[in-house]
Write an enzyme that holds these catalytic residues in place. Structure first.
Site, PDB file in Angstrom:
ATOM      1  N   ARG A   1     -12.692  -7.233 -11.944  1.00 51.36           N
ATOM      2  CA  ARG A   1     -12.784  -6.246 -10.864  1.00 51.36           C
ATOM      3  C   ARG A   1     -13.259  -4.910 -11.420  1.00 51.36           C
ATOM      4  O   ARG A   1     -12.594  -4.287 -12.237  1.00 51.36           O
ATOM      5  CB  ARG A   1     -11.429  -6.082 -10.165  1.00 51.36           C
ATOM      6  CG  ARG A   1     -10.957  -7.346  -9.502  1.00 51.36           C
ATOM      7  CD  ARG A   1      -9.683  -7.161  -8.721  1.00 51.36           C
ATOM      8  NE  ARG A   1      -9.892  -6.342  -7.521  1.00 51.36           N
ATOM      9  CZ  ARG A   1      -8.942  -6.104  -6.624  1.00 51.36           C
ATOM     10  NH1 ARG A   1      -7.723  -6.605  -6.793  1.00 51.36           N
ATOM     11  NH2 ARG A   1      -9.197  -5.368  -5.556  1.00 51.36           N
TER      12      ARG A   1
ATOM     13  N   THR B   1     -14.660  -0.343  -2.201  1.00 57.65           N
ATOM     14  CA  THR B   1     -13.243  -0.387  -1.910  1.00 57.65           C
ATOM     15  C   THR B   1     -12.740   1.042  -1.742  1.00 57.65           C
ATOM     16  O   THR B   1     -13.082   1.924  -2.533  1.00 57.65           O
ATOM     17  CB  THR B   1     -12.433  -1.101  -3.008  1.00 57.65           C
ATOM     18  OG1 THR B   1     -11.030  -0.875  -2.785  1.00 57.65           O
ATOM     19  CG2 THR B   1     -12.795  -0.602  -4.394  1.00 57.65           C
ATOM     20  N   SER B   2     -11.941   1.264  -0.725  1.00 59.41           N
ATOM     21  CA  SER B   2     -11.400   2.604  -0.472  1.00 59.41           C
ATOM     22  C   SER B   2     -10.479   3.083  -1.574  1.00 59.41           C
ATOM     23  O   SER B   2     -10.166   4.271  -1.666  1.00 59.41           O
ATOM     24  CB  SER B   2     -10.638   2.609   0.851  1.00 59.41           C
ATOM     25  OG  SER B   2      -9.496   1.757   0.767  1.00 59.41           O
TER      26      SER B   2
ATOM     27  N   GLY C   1      -4.895  -4.479  -8.403  1.00 57.43           N
ATOM     28  CA  GLY C   1      -6.059  -3.601  -8.400  1.00 57.43           C
ATOM     29  C   GLY C   1      -5.714  -2.203  -7.939  1.00 57.43           C
ATOM     30  O   GLY C   1      -6.251  -1.219  -8.467  1.00 57.43           O
TER      31      GLY C   1
ATOM     32  N   ARG D   1      -3.559 -13.886  -1.061  1.00 58.39           N
ATOM     33  CA  ARG D   1      -3.885 -13.990   0.360  1.00 58.39           C
ATOM     34  C   ARG D   1      -4.576 -15.318   0.681  1.00 58.39           C
ATOM     35  O   ARG D   1      -4.410 -15.859   1.781  1.00 58.39           O
ATOM     36  CB  ARG D   1      -4.732 -12.804   0.804  1.00 58.39           C
ATOM     37  CG  ARG D   1      -4.024 -11.477   0.577  1.00 58.39           C
ATOM     38  CD  ARG D   1      -4.562 -10.357   1.414  1.00 58.39           C
ATOM     39  NE  ARG D   1      -4.097  -9.079   0.908  1.00 58.39           N
ATOM     40  CZ  ARG D   1      -2.875  -8.572   1.130  1.00 58.39           C
ATOM     41  NH1 ARG D   1      -2.005  -9.253   1.848  1.00 58.39           N
ATOM     42  NH2 ARG D   1      -2.532  -7.400   0.617  1.00 58.39           N
TER      43      ARG D   1
ATOM     44  N   SER E   1       0.826  -1.209   0.000  1.00 58.65           N
ATOM     45  CA  SER E   1       0.000   0.000   0.000  1.00 58.65           C
ATOM     46  C   SER E   1       0.858   1.255   0.000  1.00 58.65           C
ATOM     47  O   SER E   1       0.571   2.226  -0.729  1.00 58.65           O
ATOM     48  CB  SER E   1      -0.929  -0.003   1.217  1.00 58.65           C
ATOM     49  OG  SER E   1      -1.773  -1.126   1.205  1.00 58.65           O
TER      50      SER E   1
ATOM     51  N   LYS F   1     -12.573  -8.702  -4.065  1.00 57.76           N
ATOM     52  CA  LYS F   1     -11.111  -8.650  -4.134  1.00 57.76           C
ATOM     53  C   LYS F   1     -10.656  -9.505  -5.319  1.00 57.76           C
ATOM     54  O   LYS F   1     -11.393  -9.678  -6.292  1.00 57.76           O
ATOM     55  CB  LYS F   1     -10.515  -9.122  -2.804  1.00 57.76           C
ATOM     56  CG  LYS F   1     -10.874  -8.211  -1.627  1.00 57.76           C
ATOM     57  CD  LYS F   1     -10.216  -6.848  -1.760  1.00 57.76           C
ATOM     58  CE  LYS F   1     -10.474  -5.976  -0.562  1.00 57.76           C
ATOM     59  NZ  LYS F   1      -9.784  -4.667  -0.639  1.00 57.76           N
TER      60      LYS F   1
ATOM     61  N   ASP G   1      -8.761  -7.510   4.008  1.00 60.87           N
ATOM     62  CA  ASP G   1      -7.728  -8.448   3.569  1.00 60.87           C
ATOM     63  C   ASP G   1      -7.394  -9.480   4.641  1.00 60.87           C
ATOM     64  O   ASP G   1      -6.728 -10.485   4.358  1.00 60.87           O
ATOM     65  CB  ASP G   1      -6.456  -7.695   3.174  1.00 60.87           C
ATOM     66  CG  ASP G   1      -6.602  -6.982   1.837  1.00 60.87           C
ATOM     67  OD1 ASP G   1      -7.521  -7.335   1.075  1.00 60.87           O
ATOM     68  OD2 ASP G   1      -5.800  -6.072   1.556  1.00 60.87           O
TER      69      ASP G   1
END
Length: 458
Positions: free
Chosen positions: A126, A168-169, A98, A412, A21, A353, A326
């Site tokens: 997505r 999603t932010s 993404g 993940r 991030s 996701k 996540d």
């Protein structure tokens, strides 16, 4: 490619990978300057490479420095403000990232030339729909496949007021990064009727504060918002300063070696994390405490280390994952080994996701514990209810068998299932397909877990 894991006690002392991030935010912002940035110790991964490619298309010149072990140590980014020198380079392949896709779409909307985006199979599913709708309302020309790639945008970004629901932010962070660079006298107002993953918006705002654009205590701040982030007012005509310094360690990656230790009965010492960082997934260590684990933070010479282990069985609990979706895969695994009923809730956005992580984890955990009658996993619209096996991992047994799991190409999910495999009885073998996906954020993961990677020839 498959990941082949045999259960064992996981003990490790390691430096966690750099934050994805943080790395991607720094790269995009550095590409939008007109000066040189030095990003030290960035994440070395496939997602980073996708972002580097995007930034080069946007006009940045990026050099990569490696150490003797061929690990990325620094990215030197010569930004070109927000214009590519070569107008023929208008195609960006976001790969599996993404974050890169959404952030680069907003950055490309600053240009007066069209930029087309593609990606891999998962990215093709997505949607960027809400972000694209907002860009259209701000004067950007957009074409897409029902909100998905291939997507073409052509700016420039203009002023106006838009409505941006954020499952999603990343939609909001994308606009917060691009909007301050719109033309002078441009004002962009954003109404947010829904906001998930709030900590990641706070991370973006922290960078804007460093840039001198955001200060919630100053009335004439270039970025103004309210307490719940349901409204933003952004003034254009700004420039970005260089983005320098080391990238913080990644809490999102650290959860896997931490979980591996408590599932298998071992101990993990993690270096490179900062408990004061804005990353939402740092809440994981609070969840471990709630489940009865030992979490010991210690500061040495301005650096932190955290030691994780447990002295008693894991305890079930109720966990609201809205701010940290996540975590759903690994929390589902911990719940599977806990005593009692674990509820993971308020995290419907985990379905959008890389995969539908709620459905995937329910299905794969059922496979993993198919012969254990104490286990059950119920899928809910916004989460999971998991009845754990209620035993020490060493007593979870159901015989010496081979179990085949499908990681769905989701990094993940693959890593969470690998953690689960460690807690099974000796003699069990777990094969997890799609192992290469872990390289998106955690290069070297399979080696760390003592796993064998192989290509299935059948």
């Amino acid at each position: 490619m498959d990941l082949l894991i045999k259960p064992h006690v996981f003990n490790a002392k390691l430096v966690v990978p750099a934050s994805k991030s943080h790395t991607i935010r720094r790269l995009i912002m550095a590409a939008l300057t007109d000066s040189v940035s030095h990003i030290k110790r960035p994440l070395f991964s496939l997602d980073t490479q996708s972002c580097i490619t995007a930034c080069r298309v946007l006009g940045a010149e990026i050099s990569e420095d490696y150490n003797g072990e061929e690990r990325l140590t620094e990215l030197k980014v010569q930004g070109q403000k927000y214009g590519s020198k070569d107008d023929s380079k208008r195609f960006i392949d976001a790969g599996n990232s993404g974050t890169t896709l959404f952030f680069a779409i907003a950055a490309a909307a600053l240009l007066s030339q069209p930029v087309t985006f593609t990606g891999d199979r998962q990215i093709a599913g997505r949607s960027a729909g809400p972000l694209l709708d907002a860009l259209v309302d701000l004067g950007v020309k957009v074409s897409s496949k029902n909100g998905c790639v291939p997507i073409t945008v052509c700016g420039p970004l203009k002023g106006g007021r838009v409505n941006l629901p954020c499952m999603t932010s990343q939609y909001l962070s994308a606009l917060l990064i691009a909007a301050p660079l719109a033309h002078e006298h441009t004002i962009i107002e954003i109404d947010i009727p829904l906001l998930n993953e709030k900590p990641y918006v706070e991370m973006t705002l922290a960078y804007q504060q460093i840039q001198g654009l955001y200060n919630d205590a100053v009335s004439d701040s270039k970025i103004i918002t309210n307490a719940d982030y349901s409204y933003f007012r952004i003034q254009g005509g700004n420039v970005y300063l260089p983005i320098n310094g080391p990238v913080p360690g990644d809490f999102s990656s650290a959860v896997f070696p931490a979980a591996a230790a408590v599932i298998s009965g071992g101990k993990t010492i993690l270096l490179g994390l900062d408990p004061n960082d804005t990353q939402g997934d740092k809440v994981f260590f609070e969840y471990l405490l709630q489940m009865g684990c030992e979490v010991q933070w210690e500061q040495r010479d301005n650096d932190w280390q955290v030691t994780v282990f447990r002295n008693k069985p894991l305890q079930a609990g109720v966990f609201d994952l809205n701010a940290a979706p996540d975590l759903l895969p690994i929390m589902a695994v911990l719940g599977a080994f806990a005593v009692g009923e674990t509820k993971l809730c308020n995290v419907a956005h985990a379905r959008i996701k890389e995969t539908d992580r709620i459905a995937v984890m329910a299905k794969e955990l059922q496979k993993l514990f198919t012969q254990n009658t104490d286990f059950c996993c119920e899928e809910k619209p916004d989460g999971l209810i998991i009845c754990g096996i209620g035993k020490d991992p060493a007593m979870a047994g159901f015989g010496d068998i081979e179990i085949n799991l499908d990681g769905r190409g989701d990094h993940r999910v693959v890593m969470a299932l690998a953690c689960a495999a460690l807690g099974l009885p000796a003699g069990t073998t777990v094969a997890i397909s799609g192992a290469e996906a872990a390289d998106a954020t955690y290069p070297g993961f399979s080696e760390l877990f003592g796993a064998l990677r192989y290509i299935d020839a059948t």
